[in-house]
Design a protein around this motif. Structure first.
Motif, PDB file in Angstrom:
ATOM      1  N   ILE A 249       0.834  -1.202   0.000  1.00 38.74           N
ATOM      2  CA  ILE A 249       0.000   0.000   0.000  1.00 38.74           C
ATOM      3  C   ILE A 249       0.870   1.253   0.000  1.00 38.74           C
ATOM      4  O   ILE A 249       0.519   2.285  -0.575  1.00 38.74           O
ATOM      5  N   THR A 254      -0.280   5.659  -5.251  1.00 40.39           N
ATOM      6  CA  THR A 254      -1.708   5.503  -4.991  1.00 40.39           C
ATOM      7  C   THR A 254      -2.525   5.404  -6.274  1.00 40.39           C
ATOM      8  O   THR A 254      -3.454   4.583  -6.368  1.00 40.39           O
ATOM      9  N   LEU A 257      -2.416   1.911  -7.651  1.00 35.16           N
ATOM     10  CA  LEU A 257      -3.188   0.969  -6.846  1.00 35.16           C
ATOM     11  C   LEU A 257      -4.688   1.107  -7.087  1.00 35.16           C
ATOM     12  O   LEU A 257      -5.387   0.108  -7.270  1.00 35.16           O
ATOM     13  N   SER A 261      -6.971  -1.800  -8.686  1.00 34.60           N
ATOM     14  CA  SER A 261      -8.015  -2.373  -7.835  1.00 34.60           C
ATOM     15  C   SER A 261      -9.384  -2.221  -8.481  1.00 34.60           C
ATOM     16  O   SER A 261     -10.189  -3.162  -8.486  1.00 34.60           O
ATOM     17  N   LEU A 325      -5.408  -7.602  -1.326  1.00 47.34           N
ATOM     18  CA  LEU A 325      -4.730  -6.338  -1.597  1.00 47.34           C
ATOM     19  C   LEU A 325      -5.662  -5.383  -2.333  1.00 47.34           C
ATOM     20  O   LEU A 325      -5.766  -4.200  -1.974  1.00 47.34           O
ATOM     21  N   ARG A 328      -8.292  -3.853  -0.083  1.00 50.76           N
ATOM     22  CA  ARG A 328      -7.792  -2.916   0.929  1.00 50.76           C
ATOM     23  C   ARG A 328      -7.557  -1.521   0.368  1.00 50.76           C
ATOM     24  O   ARG A 328      -7.410  -0.563   1.125  1.00 50.76           O
ATOM     25  N   VAL A 329      -7.504  -1.394  -0.944  1.00 56.98           N
ATOM     26  CA  VAL A 329      -7.217  -0.106  -1.569  1.00 56.98           C
ATOM     27  C   VAL A 329      -8.461   0.774  -1.512  1.00 56.98           C
ATOM     28  O   VAL A 329      -9.565   0.307  -1.819  1.00 56.98           O
TER      29      VAL A 329
END
Length: 454
Positions: A249, A254, A257, A261, A325, A328-329
């Motif tokens: 993370i 960011t 990610l 995601s 993963l 969680r983003v």
């Protein structure tokens, strides 16, 4: 008086303006409570700790805190003394009022906690007056000095727990001190974590924290915090993952990610994403059913549908780690226009290049020698189940438990956390070599090491 009626922060700011300088209210243990300007907080802490070294400042005791006033040099001494005395008197009045309604506030916090645990997050928000928080970070602590720690934490966190703008719930729930930091999707609980860590250390409490979770996933966060607490030493607080800057993370930009995601989870609606996250966090359909308030058969049927939508084998440990993963983003503001398939490589190339992924994994696993790394890889491949991993490694279960404890200590991580296990699996698979197999496990002799079973 108008400022004092508004807020403690307003009172301190008004005192600073009247003195043409700065002002701070300092807790001797937890640091600045209010300061104006904000940068004056450290100066206030130093002055409160050593008053004789700051004769030019006005330093007064205000209940359990210290009021520090740094006036302009041209402000008369009589005016400064009057401002200081009136401010302290008004702080006493505010403290008395807070004590009178503290019981009602604490009952409100307990009621909201019960609503969140039972899945009534919308009703909980209504009780809090339309709270706009979408996520929560849960902390659970236990120990002998719970009541003392509860009062100390309530006093230190007073700006965030008072009626009207509650951002932190603080409750005594049975034999536990429970803290719930309410925040947005960015997953930032503010300074709550560091404050609770100091409380745990000072009062010798054992604490565990969960990863930030959406309010409708509160039940899984509650369980995760309890699991983390069981593996924590006295006087310590186990962080949500323990990975800190080593986690993906933080290692991946960011925007990459969120885009990845959103593309991976695009085929799933909110109910399916919630079911998948509950299953991945709890580790079983039975536990997920309890968290979601549905039957185990319903969870299994949803998982089959999710597997078809994602075109992925959900029982594969690498797939599970990648999905956890992705879940969680924080959600992307721009939904993905098309879905993406889960990659074959442990760390998606959309996130890190192969070279960067290998450097990340090598840095994370650097404390482990070949023996610990092989044992950990096998255990993670079996999704954290000790018995089948011990059988494949040719070890006694007790021996493998000891090895895993060594892994956790060497890495400084809590292996009971699903988040930690997911990232460790991605890391160990990223740097795995053909020699990192159970047959190559270094043997030390003795009956414990009988060789891997064929």
């Amino acid at each position: 008086m108008r400022a004092a009626a508004s807020s403690g922060a307003g009172l301190i700011a008004e005192a600073a303006v009247l003195a043409d300088g700065w002002a701070a209210l300092v807790d001797p243990v937890f640091g600045p409570v209010y300061s104006h300007p904000h940068a004056a907080g450290p100066d206030g802490v130093r002055a409160a700790a050593h008053p004789p070294a700051h004769p030019h400042l006005t330093i007064r005791q205000a209940d359990d805190a210290v009021f520090v006033l740094g006036p302009d040099t041209e402000t008369s001494a009589a005016r400064v003394a009057l401002i200081g005395q009136i401010t302290v008197d008004l702080l006493h009045v505010r403290a008395q009022q807070a004590d009178e309604i503290r019981g009602a506030e604490q009952r409100l916090h307990t009621a909201v906690l019960h609503l969140l645990r039972r899945g009534h997050h919308r009703l909980a928000a209504d009780v809090l007056g339309g709270c706009t928080a979408t996520h929560a970070t849960v902390y659970r602590l236990t120990g002998r000095a719970l009541h003392t720690a509860h009062q100390a934490l309530w006093r230190a966190a007073r700006p965030d727990v008072s009626l009207g703008d509650i951002r932190t719930l603080i409750c005594l729930a049975g034999a536990e001190l429970v803290v719930v930091a309410l925040h947005g999707a960015d997953g930032d609980p503010g300074p709550t974590g560091s404050l609770i860590a100091r409380i745990a250390e000072r009062h010798r409490l054992t604490g565990g924290a969960a990863s930030p979770a959406a309010l409708d996933m509160f039940a899984t966060a509650w369980t995760e915090a309890g699991t983390a607490r069981h593996s924590t030493a006295i006087g310590c607080l186990t962080s949500p993952t323990g990975l800190r800057t080593h986690g993906l993370i933080h290692a991946v930009p960011t925007h990459r990610l969120t885009a990845w995601s959103a593309a991976i989870l695009q085929p799933l609606d909110r109910k399916q994403s919630r079911t998948l996250e509950a299953w991945l966090r709890t580790g079983s359909a039975h536990a997920a059913a309890g968290a979601l308030g549905v039957s185990e058969g319903t969870v299994r049927a949803r998982l089959r549908d999710i597997s078809n939508r994602l075109a992925a084998e959900l029982d594969h440990p690498t797939v599970q780690a990648q999905l956890l993963l992705a879940l969680r983003v924080p959600a992307s503001a721009d939904p993905a226009t098309s879905a993406a398939r889960l990659p074959d490589s442990p760390v998606p190339t959309e996130l890190l290049s192969p070279d960067k992924a290998e450097r990340w994994a090598s840095a994370l696993l650097a404390p482990l020698d070949a023996r610990l790394r092989i044992a950990l890889r096998c255990w993670l491949k079996h999704r954290g189940r000790t018995a089948p991993a011990a059988a494949e490694l040719g070890l006694h279960r007790t021996t493998l438990t000891t090895v895993l404890r060594q892994c956790g200590q060497s890495l400084g991580l809590d292996l009971s956390s699903a988040t930690v296990r997911a990232e460790l699996h991605l890391a160990v698979e990223t740097i795995a070599t053909p020699g990192d197999v159970p047959a190559a496990l270094p043997r030390r002799g003795g009956r414990t090491y009988g060789g891997p079973r064929q």
